[in-house]
Design a protein around this motif. Structure first.
Motif, PDB file in Angstrom:
ATOM      1  N   ALA A  83      12.984  -8.335  77.215  1.00  0.00           N
ATOM      2  CA  ALA A  83      11.942  -7.313  77.133  1.00  0.00           C
ATOM      3  C   ALA A  83      10.653  -7.885  77.713  1.00  0.00           C
ATOM      4  O   ALA A  83      10.423  -9.098  77.676  1.00  0.00           O
ATOM      5  N   ILE A  84       9.820  -6.997  78.244  1.00  0.00           N
ATOM      6  CA  ILE A  84       8.528  -7.399  78.776  1.00  0.00           C
ATOM      7  C   ILE A  84       7.490  -7.335  77.660  1.00  0.00           C
ATOM      8  O   ILE A  84       7.332  -6.307  76.993  1.00  0.00           O
ATOM      9  N   LEU A 144       8.110 -12.019  80.618  1.00  0.00           N
ATOM     10  CA  LEU A 144       9.472 -11.748  80.174  1.00  0.00           C
ATOM     11  C   LEU A 144       9.793 -12.611  78.960  1.00  0.00           C
ATOM     12  O   LEU A 144       9.641 -13.834  79.009  1.00  0.00           O
ATOM     13  N   TRP A 145      10.231 -11.953  77.892  1.00  0.00           N
ATOM     14  CA  TRP A 145      10.741 -12.648  76.715  1.00  0.00           C
ATOM     15  C   TRP A 145      12.243 -12.366  76.627  1.00  0.00           C
ATOM     16  O   TRP A 145      12.702 -11.251  76.927  1.00  0.00           O
ATOM     17  N   VAL A 148      14.582 -17.581  70.784  1.00  0.00           N
ATOM     18  CA  VAL A 148      13.685 -16.668  71.484  1.00  0.00           C
ATOM     19  C   VAL A 148      12.844 -17.516  72.428  1.00  0.00           C
ATOM     20  O   VAL A 148      12.264 -18.522  72.017  1.00  0.00           O
ATOM     21  N   ASN A 149      12.808 -17.119  73.694  1.00  0.00           N
ATOM     22  CA  ASN A 149      12.087 -17.884  74.702  1.00  0.00           C
ATOM     23  C   ASN A 149      11.129 -16.996  75.487  1.00  0.00           C
ATOM     24  O   ASN A 149      11.442 -15.831  75.769  1.00  0.00           O
ATOM     25  N   SER A 159      21.445  -9.613  69.808  1.00  0.00           N
ATOM     26  CA  SER A 159      21.795  -8.774  70.957  1.00  0.00           C
ATOM     27  C   SER A 159      20.872  -7.569  70.988  1.00  0.00           C
ATOM     28  O   SER A 159      20.805  -6.813  70.025  1.00  0.00           O
ATOM     29  N   GLY A 160      20.183  -7.397  72.095  1.00  0.00           N
ATOM     30  CA  GLY A 160      19.240  -6.303  72.220  1.00  0.00           C
ATOM     31  C   GLY A 160      17.896  -6.667  71.624  1.00  0.00           C
ATOM     32  O   GLY A 160      17.816  -7.360  70.604  1.00  0.00           O
ATOM     33  N   MET A 161      16.812  -6.243  72.291  1.00  0.00           N
ATOM     34  CA  MET A 161      15.474  -6.512  71.761  1.00  0.00           C
ATOM     35  C   MET A 161      14.477  -5.562  72.412  1.00  0.00           C
ATOM     36  O   MET A 161      14.685  -5.076  73.526  1.00  0.00           O
ATOM     37  N   LEU A 162      13.379  -5.312  71.694  1.00  0.00           N
ATOM     38  CA  LEU A 162      12.285  -4.532  72.262  1.00  0.00           C
ATOM     39  C   LEU A 162      11.002  -4.835  71.510  1.00  0.00           C
ATOM     40  O   LEU A 162      11.017  -5.254  70.348  1.00  0.00           O
TER      41      LEU A 162
END
Length: 365
Positions: free
Chosen positions: A214-215, A222-223, A235-236, A283-286
């Motif tokens: 996600a931005i 970008l993360w 998390v990076n 899995s999946g992020m926002l």
């Protein structure tokens, strides 16, 4: 002592009750076979990709339309039809992007294609990225796609599990993040474009298996998060040309229990900003920017497969300062998160009888 205990129980109930009542779950669709990718169209309709290689349009009247025109893909293990993304100007050009496990010489690999979406089929299909090399096995294809504000397309890949050492090598696409123009050409300012023998698409490397991207709204950076082995999910924040360590650096261990690499930090390698031990299988992020949950504004939301929950991470600038577990009562594997235009949150559950759910406030606003 008894009165003190009653007071403590009352305080605990006051803390827990608002949390339990802050959201409700709406079931939008059921009977989806391991759904993976999801986008909301300008019309309000939804596109859902099933990992077995089916693309469905969920119409606003509740009906479903099977979209034809997908290319051949390997639907086995973690492979198949993966992420979906819309071109930033989709309303004008109708370009739909999808990642998938592409068969070929040597096995399979992550590929990305785009095609024009019509009511019932895909047309003008173009394969714009092919992971090299293809390898055997059916694990760690990645893959998420995200456009930034400048229109660059980022693609995440996995290191295909048995080829972990290739994540540290620049002559391949395994365990990397790639950056492309929307039509698939390589930007001239990519960090390794002038490095001999390096793949010019590479933006960062040393990744294991990235299934969330996600931005970050304020910074535009970008993360991502990626699966660790036995523990060590990360998390990076992604920097151009940076090495994120896998398999030389990790907070996880082999599934057999043995150690991996050379510890949790090495000079010259980027450290994660958050780590899960034991693993939650993210899995999946926002980043939440809607108005229906005002106190979640700016939070980073992450789905969990093995953890069977939704994780809300509170940020202070670019630091994660708190973690809250949600939806554990559902006992479902959460594969994908998408922000709905109305401020709700769509969730795909990973199961042979998967669901599309929508997270809404407990009471109308």
């Amino acid at each position: 002592m008894e009165s003190l205990m009653r007071m403590l129980l009352l305080l605990l109930s006051l803390l827990v009750t608002p949390l339990a009542a802050e959201y409700r779950i709406q079931t939008v669709a059921q009977g989806l076979h391991h759904p993976w990718g999801l986008v909301e169209l300008p019309s309000g309709e939804l596109l859902v990709g099933e990992r077995r290689g089916r693309l469905l349009r969920l119409n606003t009247d509740g009906s479903r339309t099977l979209i034809a025109g997908l290319p051949k893909m390997v639907s086995a293990g973690q492979g198949g039809l993966l992420d979906l993304a819309l071109h930033p100007n989709f309303a004008e050009n109708r370009w739909l992007y999808f990642s998938y496990s592409q068969p070929g010489k040597g096995g399979a690999g992550t590929a990305v294609a785009r095609a024009k979406l019509t009511d019932t089929h895909l047309s003008s299909l173009e394969v714009i990225f092919v992971q090299q090399p293809k390898t055997t096995g059916s694990a760690h294809f990645g893959s998420r796609m995200v456009f930034d504000a400048q229109g660059y397309l980022f693609i995440t890949t996995g290191e295909r599990y048995h080829a972990r050492d290739k994540a540290q090598q620049l002559d391949n696409h395994l365990g990397k993040i790639l950056r492309l123009h929307d039509e698939g050409t390589v930007p001239t300012d990519n960090p390794f474009i002038n490095t001999p023998h390096a793949k010019p698409e590479i933006w960062s490397y040393g990744h294991r298996n990235i299934q969330g991207a996600a931005i970050h709204p304020p910074s535009g950076e970008l993360w991502v998060h990626e699966h660790g082995p036995r523990g060590g999910d990360e998390v990076n924040i992604i920097k151009a040309g940076a090495n994120y360590g896998w398999p030389l650096v990790t907070h996880g261990r082999e599934y057999s229990g043995g150690s991996i690499g050379q510890g949790t930090h090495l000079k010259g390698m980027a450290d994660p900003i958050w780590v899960w031990v034991p693993s939650i299988a993210p899995s999946g992020m926002l980043f939440y920017r809607g108005e229906l949950f005002p106190h979640w504004q700016g939070s980073l939301l992450v789905g969990a497969l093995a953890g069977q929950k939704l994780v809300r991470l509170t940020l202070n600038g670019q630091k994660i300062v708190n973690e809250q577990a949600l939806l554990g009562e559902l006992n479902v594997r959460i594969r994908t998160l998408v922000a709905a235009k109305d401020g709700g949150i769509y969730l795909l559950t990973d199961a042979a009888n998967g669901q599309l759910l929508k997270l809404l406030p407990a009471t109308d606003q």
